[in-house]
Write an enzyme that holds these catalytic residues in place. Structure first.
Site, mmCIF file in Angstrom:
data_model
loop_
_atom_site.group_PDB
_atom_site.id
_atom_site.type_symbol
_atom_site.label_atom_id
_atom_site.label_comp_id
_atom_site.label_asym_id
_atom_site.label_seq_id
_atom_site.Cartn_x
_atom_site.Cartn_y
_atom_site.Cartn_z
ATOM 1 C CB SER A 137 -0.948 -0.068 1.210
ATOM 2 O OG SER A 137 -1.966 0.864 1.117
ATOM 3 C CG ASP A 291 -6.485 -3.388 -3.676
ATOM 4 O OD1 ASP A 291 -7.209 -2.397 -3.461
ATOM 5 O OD2 ASP A 291 -5.292 -3.459 -3.345
ATOM 6 C CG HIS A 320 -5.894 -2.001 -0.070
ATOM 7 N ND1 HIS A 320 -4.858 -2.099 -0.978
ATOM 8 C CD2 HIS A 320 -5.420 -1.232 0.950
ATOM 9 C CE1 HIS A 320 -3.812 -1.424 -0.530
ATOM 10 N NE2 HIS A 320 -4.127 -0.897 0.627
HETATM 11 N N1 LIG Z 1 -5.219 -1.381 6.945
HETATM 12 C C1 LIG Z 1 -4.281 -0.536 6.309
HETATM 13 C C2 LIG Z 1 -4.904 0.023 5.067
HETATM 14 C C3 LIG Z 1 -4.061 0.953 4.263
HETATM 15 O O1 LIG Z 1 -3.182 0.227 3.493
HETATM 16 C C4 LIG Z 1 -3.855 0.577 7.234
HETATM 17 O O2 LIG Z 1 -4.641 0.935 8.111
HETATM 18 O O3 LIG Z 1 -2.747 1.066 7.121
#
Ligand SMILES: N[C@@H](CCO)C(=O)O
Ligand SMILES: CC(=O)SCCNC(=O)CCNC(=O)[C@H](O)C(C)(C)COP(=O)(O)OP(=O)(O)OC[C@H]1O[C@@H](n2cnc3c(N)ncnc32)[C@H](O)[C@@H]1OP(=O)(O)O
Length: 353
Positions: A137, A291, A320
């Site tokens: 991410s 995602d 995601h």
């Molecule tokens: N669950 C992840 C989502 C973002 O990639 C976070 O809170 O960082």
């Protein structure tokens, strides 16, 4: 063997892409395992938006005895991002020039600034080579940016559920979340809790981009048929907002969501495709089939642009957040990547590196 927590202090002026500066900074970082004699066993992890440097908390299935990255074999490092709220310098830190917390005056950062700070830590640790740089991410964005900035340092890159340039869709999601923070009257204040109510709504909006119709159907479907004022899915949204507000602040959320928006490896490099020509690391691009935020087209595009790269597709009901959940599939894909084998199995596709 347990993880070790450390702090890196950088006491010189640090120039940002915006032209602004920070009068020094600190990074909280976690290490696990030992650097070997050949200094060739370094794994560097970049965390996602609300993560911290302790990867054993949020990617616990990847790191530990008998796991993919066993601390008996690897020296694993992860730093809390600059601008973060888990020990690194961020908006709640005291500005040494004013002796007051930065709050709203903290300068906007880009991923280039953030990996520039990580790189100073890498140099401080004397790590000339990194066996694998891995991130998901926002962490995947940073990892790709860093692998381009320092092509001779990173031998391998594992880029998970991320992209080369943040999408219009992703920016729109982030702005909708920042609108929620702006709607909170306390956001106008300079205080630690400014925007905390708005942050709760922001997290609830974000959950819709991190998960999927299917995961909500599987876990939050109403058990009965009655009319209620508090459907299960509704209370889940409220709870997730409360939970994040208990461990995060609106300033860092705002700052890092804008860093994500500005992510564009092609900026001042002649565009994304040209920039990718400079990627030297052997790379595994990983996507999650459900995602919605970083759709798999983004990772397929990267794979197509980087000759010899590998690609793996994780199957998940989680959307995601599957990148945090589907660790068995991710482990298999990375092991295959290391073995340079061609695979074509039910759960993932990959080409020889
Ligand atoms: N669950 C992840 C989502 C973002 O990639 C976070 O809170 O960082
Ligand atoms: C510092 C850090 O935390 S690292 C960075 C951010 N961290 C992460 O992203 C952590 C990674 N983990 C996750 O994303 C999730 O926990 C997953 C994807 C692994 C699992 O997802 P889920 O099983 O849906 O769990 P999720 O965490 O979303 O929700 C469960 C919580 O919601 C609560 N909950 C579930 N349904 C409801 C509901 N209808 N109403 C209210 N609360 C609910 C549960 O009681 C549980 O509470 P708890 O967290 O206090 O134990």
């Amino acid at each position: 063997m347990s993880t070790q927590q450390h702090t890196f202090h950088y006491q010189q002026e640090f120039s940002l892409e915006s032209g602004l500066t920070l009068p020094g900074f600190q990074l909280a970082y976690t290490t696990y395992g030992q650097l070997n004699r050949k200094r060739d066993n370094v794994i560097w992890v970049c965390h996602a938006l609300t993560g911290n440097s302790d990867f054993t908390e949020w990617w616990s299935s990847l790191f530990g005895e008998g796991k993919l990255y066993d601390p008996e074999d690897w020296f694993i490092v992860c730093a809390n991002t600059l601008g973060g709220c888990y020990g690194s310098t961020g908006p709640l830190s005291v500005n040494p020039n004013t002796l007051q917390p930065y709050f709203h005056s903290f300068p906007q950062l880009t991923n280039r600034d953030i990996v520039g700070a990580f790189d100073l830590l890498r140099q401080e640790l004397g790590l000339q080579q990194v066996h694998t740089l891995i991130g998901g991410s926002l962490g995947g964005q940073q990892a790709l940016e860093w692998a381009l900035q320092k092509p001779d340092v990173f031998e391998r890159l594992v880029h998970v559920a991320s992209n080369a340039r943040h999408s219009a869709w992703g920016i729109a999601f982030n702005e909708s979340q920042r609108m929620a923070i702006r709607q909170d009257p306390s956001w106008a204040n300079d205080s630690e809790t400014a925007g905390q109510q708005g942050l709760k709504t922001a997290r609830a909006i974000a959950m819709l981009s991190y998960r999927h119709y299917t995961s909500y159907e599987l876990t939050q479907q109403e058990p009965g048929n009655s009319i209620t004022d508090n459907y299960r899915a509704a209370s889940y949204q409220v709870y997730q907002g409360e939970k994040l507000a208990g461990r995060f602040n609106a300033y860092t959320y705002w700052l890092l969501s804008k860093a994500m928006d500005s992510h564009n490896i092609g900026r001042n490099r002649g565009g994304v495709e040209k920039a990718l020509h400079h990627l030297k690391a052997k790379t595994l691009f990983v996507g999650v089939d459900t995602d919605l935020l970083f759709p798999v087209e983004e990772q397929r595009f990267l794979h197509e642009q980087v000759p010899g790269s590998a690609f793996a597709l994780l199957r998940s009901n989680y959307g995601h957040d599957g990148f945090l959940v589907e660790t068995d599939q991710l482990t298999k894909a990375i092991r295959k990547f290391y073995q340079s084998e061609t695979i074509n199995e039910l759960y993932y596709e990959q080409q020889t590196v």
